[in-house]
Design a protein around this motif. Structure first.
Motif, mmCIF file in Angstrom:
data_model
loop_
_atom_site.group_PDB
_atom_site.id
_atom_site.type_symbol
_atom_site.label_atom_id
_atom_site.label_comp_id
_atom_site.label_asym_id
_atom_site.label_seq_id
_atom_site.Cartn_x
_atom_site.Cartn_y
_atom_site.Cartn_z
ATOM 1 N N CYS A 20 -14.079 -17.208 -10.053
ATOM 2 C CA CYS A 20 -13.572 -17.141 -8.681
ATOM 3 C C CYS A 20 -12.266 -17.923 -8.567
ATOM 4 O O CYS A 20 -12.143 -19.022 -9.089
ATOM 5 C CB CYS A 20 -14.599 -17.728 -7.721
ATOM 6 S SG CYS A 20 -14.092 -17.610 -5.994
ATOM 7 N N CYS A 25 -13.707 -23.333 -4.126
ATOM 8 C CA CYS A 25 -14.757 -22.347 -3.811
ATOM 9 C C CYS A 25 -16.129 -22.993 -3.657
ATOM 10 O O CYS A 25 -16.550 -23.778 -4.485
ATOM 11 C CB CYS A 25 -14.801 -21.297 -4.923
ATOM 12 S SG CYS A 25 -16.385 -20.492 -5.131
ATOM 13 N N HIS A 27 -18.681 -20.778 -2.643
ATOM 14 C CA HIS A 27 -19.495 -19.582 -2.458
ATOM 15 C C HIS A 27 -20.886 -19.795 -3.056
ATOM 16 O O HIS A 27 -20.998 -20.307 -4.167
ATOM 17 C CB HIS A 27 -18.829 -18.364 -3.133
ATOM 18 C CG HIS A 27 -17.482 -18.038 -2.552
ATOM 19 N ND1 HIS A 27 -16.435 -17.612 -3.319
ATOM 20 C CD2 HIS A 27 -17.035 -18.077 -1.282
ATOM 21 C CE1 HIS A 27 -15.371 -17.397 -2.536
ATOM 22 N NE2 HIS A 27 -15.714 -17.687 -1.301
ATOM 23 N N HIS A 30 -22.265 -16.944 -6.165
ATOM 24 C CA HIS A 30 -21.886 -16.898 -7.582
ATOM 25 C C HIS A 30 -21.703 -18.303 -8.124
ATOM 26 O O HIS A 30 -21.556 -19.259 -7.360
ATOM 27 C CB HIS A 30 -20.620 -16.065 -7.789
ATOM 28 C CG HIS A 30 -19.389 -16.704 -7.226
ATOM 29 N ND1 HIS A 30 -18.766 -17.770 -7.827
ATOM 30 C CD2 HIS A 30 -18.664 -16.435 -6.122
ATOM 31 C CE1 HIS A 30 -17.708 -18.121 -7.106
ATOM 32 N NE2 HIS A 30 -17.629 -17.339 -6.059
HETATM 33 ZN ZN LIG Z 1 -16.046 -18.277 -5.091
#
Ligand SMILES: [Zn+2]
Length: 155
Positions: A20, A25, A27, A30
């Motif tokens: 990514c 990040c 998220h 993932h």
């Molecule tokens: Zn990400």
């Protein structure tokens, strides 16, 4: 996501991993690196194994490996500190010197211990940051200083 192709010695893709690119990040859907389901851990950049002479460099991450190669150092990457495989030992056994660029953290020192136990010719590089951060902070000079060498003129 950045797609990172794992190529064989002839440049044919064996697998693709994804990273990514969103800064910071968080998220949840993932991890840091993402593989295709069912893919087994591979060494990244194995063309360097065939291009190298008597020395090879090993990093913990694909991008770290690409920095060393850009500086003229033949290198392969493990797909992560926890993913050392017995068969990697056989792939590296023919080199007189295996320079291990483990990250300066607990996972990195565990990895270094494992690799130096399995490969007599392996030697750890002392880093204060990982390869990428070392390079970003100090450029090629910082990498060669960690290796204890002057920058070599690329052949
Ligand atoms: Zn990400």
């Amino acid at each position: 996501m950045l797609a990172i192709p794992y190529l064989d010695r002839n440049g044919r893709p064996l697998a693709i991993r994804f990273r990514c690119l969103v800064d910071g990040c968080a998220h949840e859907y993932h991890g840091k690196y993402n593989s295709v389901k069912g893919d087994h851990p591979r060494m990244y950049g194995i063309a360097s194994i065939f291009a190298a002479k008597d020395e090879i460099h090993v990093t913990e991450g694909e991008l770290d490996r690409n920095i060393l190669v850009k500086l003229g150092l033949p290198a392969v990457a493990l797909p992560g500190a926890e993913l050392w495989q017995g068969r990697f030992r056989r792939m590296l056994a023919g080199f007189n010197r295996v320079w291990m660029w483990a990250d300066p953290d607990d996972a990195g020192s565990d990895l270094l211990n494992k690799v130096t136990r399995q490969l007599r010719q392996a030697k750890g590089i002392r880093l204060k940051q990982d390869v990428t951060d070392t390079y970003v902070a100090g450029g090629a000079d910082a990498i060669f200083a960690a290796l204890g060498r002057e920058k070599e003129v690329a052949a």
